[in-house]
Design a protein around this motif. Structure first.
Motif, PDB file in Angstrom:
ATOM      1  N   TYR A   1      38.968  48.418  41.609  1.00 25.96           N
ATOM      2  CA  TYR A   1      40.402  48.564  41.352  1.00 25.96           C
ATOM      3  C   TYR A   1      41.060  47.191  41.215  1.00 25.96           C
ATOM      4  CZ  TYR A   1      45.225  50.107  41.908  1.00 25.96           C
ATOM      5  OH  TYR A   1      46.566  50.345  41.705  1.00 25.96           O
ATOM      6  N   MET A   2      40.680  46.274  42.081  1.00 27.65           N
ATOM      7  CA  MET A   2      41.344  44.967  42.072  1.00 27.65           C
ATOM      8  C   MET A   2      40.927  44.100  40.883  1.00 27.65           C
ATOM      9  SD  MET A   2      41.573  41.996  44.976  1.00 27.65           S
ATOM     10  CE  MET A   2      42.697  42.652  46.155  1.00 27.65           C
ATOM     11  N   VAL A   3      39.632  44.082  40.567  1.00 23.34           N
ATOM     12  CA  VAL A   3      39.202  43.183  39.478  1.00 23.34           C
ATOM     13  C   VAL A   3      38.863  43.936  38.192  1.00 23.34           C
ATOM     14  CG1 VAL A   3      38.327  41.360  40.999  1.00 23.34           C
ATOM     15  CG2 VAL A   3      36.793  43.169  40.276  1.00 23.34           C
ATOM     16  N   GLY A   4      39.108  45.249  38.184  1.00 19.47           N
ATOM     17  CA  GLY A   4      38.777  46.044  36.999  1.00 19.47           C
ATOM     18  C   GLY A   4      39.706  45.752  35.827  1.00 19.47           C
ATOM     19  N   LYS A   5      39.334  46.324  34.676  1.00 19.30           N
ATOM     20  CA  LYS A   5      40.079  46.047  33.443  1.00 19.30           C
ATOM     21  C   LYS A   5      41.521  46.570  33.508  1.00 19.30           C
ATOM     22  CE  LYS A   5      38.296  45.161  29.526  1.00 19.30           C
ATOM     23  NZ  LYS A   5      38.379  43.934  28.700  1.00 19.30           N
ATOM     24  N   SER A   6      41.724  47.742  34.156  1.00 16.83           N
ATOM     25  CA  SER A   6      43.063  48.353  34.154  1.00 16.83           C
ATOM     26  C   SER A   6      44.108  47.438  34.779  1.00 16.83           C
ATOM     27  CB  SER A   6      43.048  49.668  34.937  1.00 16.83           C
ATOM     28  OG  SER A   6      42.142  50.544  34.375  1.00 16.83           O
TER      29      SER A   6
ATOM     30  N   LEU B   1      31.296  44.191  33.463  1.00 22.03           N
ATOM     31  CA  LEU B   1      30.714  42.905  33.882  1.00 22.03           C
ATOM     32  C   LEU B   1      30.449  41.989  32.689  1.00 22.03           C
ATOM     33  CD1 LEU B   1      28.146  43.465  36.790  1.00 22.03           C
ATOM     34  CD2 LEU B   1      30.506  42.727  36.902  1.00 22.03           C
ATOM     35  N   ASP B   2      30.313  42.592  31.492  1.00 26.89           N
ATOM     36  CA  ASP B   2      30.095  41.768  30.305  1.00 26.89           C
ATOM     37  C   ASP B   2      31.344  40.994  29.912  1.00 26.89           C
ATOM     38  OD1 ASP B   2      31.099  44.365  29.836  1.00 26.89           O
ATOM     39  OD2 ASP B   2      30.731  44.155  27.682  1.00 26.89           O
ATOM     40  N   ASP B   3      32.464  41.245  30.611  1.00 25.57           N
ATOM     41  CA  ASP B   3      33.710  40.532  30.346  1.00 25.57           C
ATOM     42  C   ASP B   3      33.856  39.307  31.275  1.00 25.57           C
ATOM     43  OD1 ASP B   3      36.115  40.110  29.039  1.00 25.57           O
ATOM     44  OD2 ASP B   3      37.259  41.356  30.426  1.00 25.57           O
ATOM     45  N   PHE B   4      32.858  39.073  32.116  1.00 21.30           N
ATOM     46  CA  PHE B   4      32.883  37.886  32.994  1.00 21.30           C
ATOM     47  C   PHE B   4      32.026  36.788  32.343  1.00 21.30           C
ATOM     48  CE2 PHE B   4      33.923  41.211  35.970  1.00 21.30           C
ATOM     49  CZ  PHE B   4      34.690  40.617  36.953  1.00 21.30           C
ATOM     50  N   PRO B   5      32.452  35.520  32.408  1.00 20.44           N
ATOM     51  CA  PRO B   5      31.570  34.459  31.904  1.00 20.44           C
ATOM     52  C   PRO B   5      30.230  34.525  32.640  1.00 20.44           C
ATOM     53  CG  PRO B   5      33.736  33.584  32.427  1.00 20.44           C
ATOM     54  CD  PRO B   5      33.707  34.975  32.954  1.00 20.44           C
ATOM     55  N   ILE B   6      29.151  34.307  31.935  1.00 21.62           N
ATOM     56  CA  ILE B   6      27.832  34.469  32.548  1.00 21.62           C
ATOM     57  C   ILE B   6      27.638  33.520  33.734  1.00 21.62           C
ATOM     58  CG2 ILE B   6      26.630  32.904  30.935  1.00 21.62           C
ATOM     59  CD1 ILE B   6      25.291  36.220  32.441  1.00 21.62           C
ATOM     60  N   ARG B   7      28.302  32.358  33.662  1.00 21.76           N
ATOM     61  CA  ARG B   7      28.147  31.413  34.774  1.00 21.76           C
ATOM     62  C   ARG B   7      28.841  31.927  36.043  1.00 21.76           C
ATOM     63  NH1 ARG B   7      26.700  25.210  33.874  1.00 21.76           N
ATOM     64  NH2 ARG B   7      25.254  26.214  32.482  1.00 21.76           N
TER      65      ARG B   7
ATOM     66  N   VAL C   1      46.198  38.557  36.680  1.00 19.84           N
ATOM     67  CA  VAL C   1      46.508  37.231  36.129  1.00 19.84           C
ATOM     68  C   VAL C   1      47.923  36.813  36.516  1.00 19.84           C
ATOM     69  CG1 VAL C   1      46.873  35.943  33.991  1.00 19.84           C
ATOM     70  CG2 VAL C   1      44.901  37.447  34.214  1.00 19.84           C
ATOM     71  N   ASP C   2      48.863  37.713  36.346  1.00 20.23           N
ATOM     72  CA  ASP C   2      50.259  37.348  36.597  1.00 20.23           C
ATOM     73  C   ASP C   2      50.521  36.955  38.043  1.00 20.23           C
ATOM     74  OD1 ASP C   2      51.528  37.226  34.236  1.00 20.23           O
ATOM     75  OD2 ASP C   2      52.110  39.331  34.177  1.00 20.23           O
ATOM     76  N   LEU C   3      49.824  37.601  38.949  1.00 24.93           N
ATOM     77  CA  LEU C   3      50.061  37.296  40.367  1.00 24.93           C
ATOM     78  C   LEU C   3      49.462  35.957  40.769  1.00 24.93           C
ATOM     79  CD1 LEU C   3      49.335  40.815  41.834  1.00 24.93           C
ATOM     80  CD2 LEU C   3      51.503  39.623  42.007  1.00 24.93           C
ATOM     81  N   GLY C   4      48.354  35.611  40.167  1.00 25.47           N
ATOM     82  CA  GLY C   4      47.642  34.421  40.634  1.00 25.47           C
ATOM     83  C   GLY C   4      47.615  33.262  39.677  1.00 25.47           C
ATOM     84  N   ALA C   5      48.210  33.440  38.486  1.00 25.56           N
ATOM     85  CA  ALA C   5      48.157  32.415  37.442  1.00 25.56           C
ATOM     86  C   ALA C   5      46.720  31.944  37.243  1.00 25.56           C
ATOM     87  CB  ALA C   5      49.063  31.241  37.804  1.00 25.56           C
TER      88      ALA C   5
ATOM     89  N   SER D   1      38.254  38.067  28.606  1.00 28.07           N
ATOM     90  CA  SER D   1      39.426  38.600  27.883  1.00 28.07           C
ATOM     91  C   SER D   1      40.726  37.995  28.415  1.00 28.07           C
ATOM     92  CB  SER D   1      39.462  40.118  28.001  1.00 28.07           C
ATOM     93  OG  SER D   1      39.473  40.488  29.363  1.00 28.07           O
ATOM     94  N   GLN D   2      40.751  37.606  29.685  1.00 27.07           N
ATOM     95  CA  GLN D   2      41.958  36.977  30.245  1.00 27.07           C
ATOM     96  C   GLN D   2      42.061  35.523  29.775  1.00 27.07           C
ATOM     97  OE1 GLN D   2      40.905  37.535  34.333  1.00 27.07           O
ATOM     98  NE2 GLN D   2      41.901  39.539  34.492  1.00 27.07           N
ATOM     99  N   TYR D   3      40.953  34.806  29.858  1.00 23.00           N
ATOM    100  CA  TYR D   3      40.958  33.393  29.434  1.00 23.00           C
ATOM    101  C   TYR D   3      41.385  33.257  27.967  1.00 23.00           C
ATOM    102  CZ  TYR D   3      38.121  31.911  33.520  1.00 23.00           C
ATOM    103  OH  TYR D   3      37.661  31.623  34.774  1.00 23.00           O
ATOM    104  N   LYS D   4      41.021  34.283  27.138  1.00 18.21           N
ATOM    105  CA  LYS D   4      41.224  34.143  25.696  1.00 18.21           C
ATOM    106  C   LYS D   4      42.420  34.914  25.144  1.00 18.21           C
ATOM    107  CE  LYS D   4      36.692  32.927  24.069  1.00 18.21           C
ATOM    108  NZ  LYS D   4      35.595  33.292  23.188  1.00 18.21           N
ATOM    109  N   ASP D   5      43.099  35.648  25.977  1.00 18.65           N
ATOM    110  CA  ASP D   5      44.233  36.452  25.519  1.00 18.65           C
ATOM    111  C   ASP D   5      45.356  35.529  25.009  1.00 18.65           C
ATOM    112  OD1 ASP D   5      46.625  37.907  25.408  1.00 18.65           O
ATOM    113  OD2 ASP D   5      45.893  39.348  26.885  1.00 18.65           O
TER     114      ASP D   5
END
Lengths: 515, 314
Positions: A389-394, A154-160, A400-404, A410-414
């Motif tokens: 499973y759906m929103v986890g790190k793995s 959860l620490d990988d989600f923006p706090i907002r 990201v690829d499916l939904g752009a 970590s996704q926003y900044k990759d």
């Protein structure tokens, strides 16, 4: 004769059923097993079953999932993740995807009746309060505590995102949902028009600046006016500058908040829930949004445009710009869905320029929502496992690829993802300034009152000032009925909501997110 | 021995009488209970799907049912709320406009077409089948189909208008045109119902009075006005009653075409009740709104039934 034929038909039906059932129950004959191998096989099978039970604790469970098909991005996620999760977990996933318009009513009616039609369902952020008031969705703190912190992260989600899409704004120390999508305003524009040398030259000559996506309201209306024209020379306008949703109260208030009200610095309520629809900032925003000059840059009939109309206009190339949310990006760039797919670019939406400081003030709506678990479900743990499973790190990269679209820091900044989806950077900026709608049980009706006031300006010719004053009166009546003043409820600011989310994370032993 | 034999002879006779009596009693009971038995499934169904919801609606319309707020008896509070709601008043006016125009137009068209088809001798069956096609389509599909046809930017109607040089219209997106479109779609789908009822009525009329009128030298129009029309009156009243009830409680058509918009220029009573109950989660107020609708429908039905009764008495 008649009796005879009825009998023949009945006998035939019974025979067909018996033969059919016999065939279905037939299995190929098992190979002969010797006594020696039988013990080995038995031991192997027992070991395999034990291992499978440890790895697939929910195998054999049927999980009923509710989401909406109105967002193609959701459909894409389910098309991939549902079978993948079935293979991974041994769970049978049954997903129902009704249209967005009826989804809230359907789910609310289900939980009011104590139904279990869905074990888990996606809920829009502003709906949370109606469900928590009925104690219809499961508090998630215990599940989060028990989850693998590296996988759920959860620490990988923006706090907002956690503040507005994980909590309900009423219970200040409890998560009720795991964010699936954080919508923010984004300006889609037709690159083919903005990069056309003739248009560029004409624009520069007319306005003395380069043709580019507008950065403030004045530039927005100028650019929209510029593109509103007859392109094929038949004397009729066939291209318009932009288009917004005015047609229905909820759509009206959605576009007003996504684009104009929050950027202008308006807020819906003060600390004690006194409605502020008639504040100078809100009146200013509504006046711009409903001005005749602005509406003239939009297609005829825009006064009744709703969700489908605005995106159709953009996909068909009828408008040069379309102020939308990031959830629509996947649709807009999909060549199978959008004829304009290759020509669409994305930019930060125009903000309000403070005339005193010259600064451009951003501000947008924190839209969309997350996964919640039905409090009546018999499969709550399996439901949480599916969410993870759906929103986890793995599965982050696949998500990201499916939904752009991104939901994790970590996704926003990759860097690799940023190269592929350059707009992630601007999405994160928008996420950090986004403000959510109130999430109380009364919000749907309050939203309708606010939107209706705006619609009346357009359709009934009511003055903005009068309409907004009337809205304040109606909102006060509504909140009185819900005992908001009697209970001394508090309307928390975005910063307060963030602090509540941080405190809740801390109590769960989860580090604070970096954004 | 003889006596004994006689006794023996009587015994089975008595048994036979007793058996017959017993059998008759069973038959009587069976026929008495079978009447009720046959009705029972329908009664259970009626009570479950009609009576219980109606009683429950009445019950909750006197209660405050807001989520998170104490559920208590509030007397006529919800009814006052409904009457004081500007949206309800708009919806009521819109419903009355919708009902009167939709019923009038579908009746006039359906009636006219029925007379026309009845008067032709060749291809009557073909026209009958063709004309009832709209009736066989699901109302939601009809509304969706017309929604795209009336789209001001991409719709076929405006494309056609452009082709023949007529000014393009806003249709479902325009304040002035949205209600007209919604009524048009309703008439398009439901005039065949009037057509069917009138056709059935015309087919069932006795030929003698009409032929007698012709023999007496009456003109076609006079015969129609003075003989056919009066005989058709009960059928006409049935057609009007069905159409009035149908259009008073319209929901699907409006919901799919305009969702009550632009603004709330096509908001109807059903939509108001639906929105209040399911979107705003205020079942008490929705119950009160629904009771007003039931009352309205009751009054309309009563008027029609009285008219029909008068006709039958005549």
């Amino acid at each position: 004769m008649k009796k005879f034929s009825v009998r023949v038909v009945a006998i035939a039906v019974v025979m067909v059923m018996v033969i059919g059932l016999s065939l279905v129950s037939c299995k190929p004959a098992a190979p002969p097993v010797t006594e020696e191998t039988a013990a080995e096989t038995e031991a192997e099978t027992a070991a395999e079953t034990e291992a499978a039970a440890a790895e697939q604790p929910y195998a054999g469970t049927t999980l009923k999932v509710g989401n909406t098909a109105s967002l193609p991005i959701f459909v894409k996620w389910h098309e991939y993740f549902d079978p993948a999760y079935e293979a991974y977990s041994g769970v049978d996933v049954v997903t129902d995807l009704p249209p967005f318009t009826d989804f809230y009513n359907k789910v609310l009616t289900m939980v009011r009746a104590g139904g279990k039609d869905y074990d888990l369902m996606w809920l829009d952020g502003p709906w949370y309060g109606a469900f928590t008031a009925l104690e219809a969705i499961e508090p998630l703190n215990d599940y989060i505590k028990a989850a693998d912190p590296k996988e759920l992260a959860l620490d990988d989600f923006p706090i907002r995102s956690l503040a507005y899409l994980g909590m309900d704004g009423v219970h200040t120390d409890q998560f009720y949902a795991i964010p699936l999508l954080h919508n923010v305003g984004v300006l889609a524009y037709r690159k083919d028009l903005f990069e056309d040398p003739d248009y560029m030259a004409e624009f520069k000559e007319k306005y003395g600046r380069e043709l580019a996506p507008p950065t403030d309201w004045t530039e927005y209306i100028e650019t929209a006016k510029f593109f509103t024209r007859d392109t094929d020379g038949d004397g009729k306008i066939d291209l318009w500058g932009t288009n917004h949703r005015y047609g229905e109260p909820n759509n009206f208030i959605g576009d007003l908040l996504i684009g104009f009200a929050y950027a202008r610095g308006a807020t819906l309520f003060d600390k004690n829930y006194k409605p502020l629809m008639s504040s100078p900032e809100m009146i200013d925003a509504v006046k711009f949004f409903t001005s005749k000059e602005f509406i003239a840059t939009q297609p005829p009939g825009v006064e009744s445009y709703i969700f489908d109309d605005v995106i159709s206009s953009m996909m068909q190339g009828k408008v040069a710009m379309y102020w939308t949310e990031n959830m629509m990006v996947a649709t807009l760039i999909d060549p199978e869905l959008s004829p304009m797919a290759a020509n669409i670019g994305f930019a930060v939406p125009p903000g309000w320029k403070n005339p005193e400081t010259g600064e451009i003030q951003p501000g947008t709506l924190a839209g969309a929502g997350g996964w919640a678990i039905n409090a009546n479900s018999d499969n709550k743990k399996a439901a949480f496992d599916y969410i993870q499973y759906m929103v986890g790190k793995s599965n982050s990269a696949k998500y990201v690829d499916l939904g752009a679209s991104a939901i994790r820091i970590s996704q926003y900044k990759d860097p690799a993802l940023l190269e592929k989806y350059p707009w992630f950077d601007l999405f994160l900026k928008e996420v950090k300034v986004s403000i959510g709608r109130p999430q109380n049980a009364w919000w749907e009706e309050a939203q309708f009152i606010m939107g209706k006031a705006g619609v009346e300006v357009i359709t009934a010719g009511k003055s903005v000032e009068q309409s907004m004053k009337d809205a304040d009166v109606a909102l006060t009546d509504l909140l009185t009925k819900y005992k908001v003043y009697e209970n001394k409820d508090i309307y928390y600011t975005a910063e307060e909501r963030e602090q509540q989310a941080l405190d809740t994370l801390e109590a769960l032993g989860i580090p604070a997110p970096t954004e | 021995m003889k006596v004994a034999n006689r006794e023996l002879e009587r015994a089975p006779k008595l048994n036979k009488i007793d058996n017959n009596r017993f059998y008759n009693n069973i038959q009587r009971l069976r026929s008495r209970f079978s009447q009720t038995g046959y009705l029972l499934p329908a009664l259970v169904l009626l009570i479950t799907v009609i009576l219980y919801p109606v009683i429950y609606s009445i019950y909750i319309s006197f209660r405050r049912t807001l989520a998170g707020v104490e559920n208590i008896f509030i007397g006529l509070g919800n009814f006052k709320d409904v009457l004081g709601d500007t949206l309800f008043r708009h919806a009521l006016v819109n419903t009355l406009i919708y009902m009167s125009l939709s019923v009038t137009l579908s009746f006039v068209i359906g009636f006219g077409v029925a007379i026309l088809v009845q008067s032709i001798s060749r291809g009557r069956d073909f026209f009958r089948v063709m004309l009832i096609i709209p009736l066989s389509m699901a109302p939601l599909i009809v509304a969706l189909m017309w929604r795209w046809m009336f789209n001001p930017l991409f719709g076929m109607i405006n494309w056609f208008f452009g082709l023949v040089g007529l000014p393009l219209q806003e249709w479902i997106n325009g304040n002035a045109t949205a209600m007209a479109v919604v009524i048009f779609v309703d008439v398009w789908q439901w005039y065949p119902l009037v057509f069917l009822i009138i056709m059935a009525g015309l087919a069932g009329l006795p030929r003698q009075p009409i032929e007698a009128a012709y023999v007496d030298g009456a003109s076609g129009f006079y015969t129609f006005r003075r003989v056919t029309l009066p005989m058709l009156k009960p059928v006409i009243l049935v057609a009007l009653l069905l159409r009035t009830i149908d259009s008073f409680r319209v929901f699907d058509n409006v919901y799919m075409l305009t969702t009550g918009g632009p603004g709330y220029s096509t908001e109807t009573l059903s939509l108001f009740v639906y929105r209040t109950g399911f979107q705003f989660n205020n079942l008490g107020k929705a119950g009160a709104g629904a009771l007003f609708m039931v009352f309205g429908l009751g009054v309309i039905s009563l008027i029609f039934f009285r008219l029909m009764y008068q006709e039958v008495e005549k």
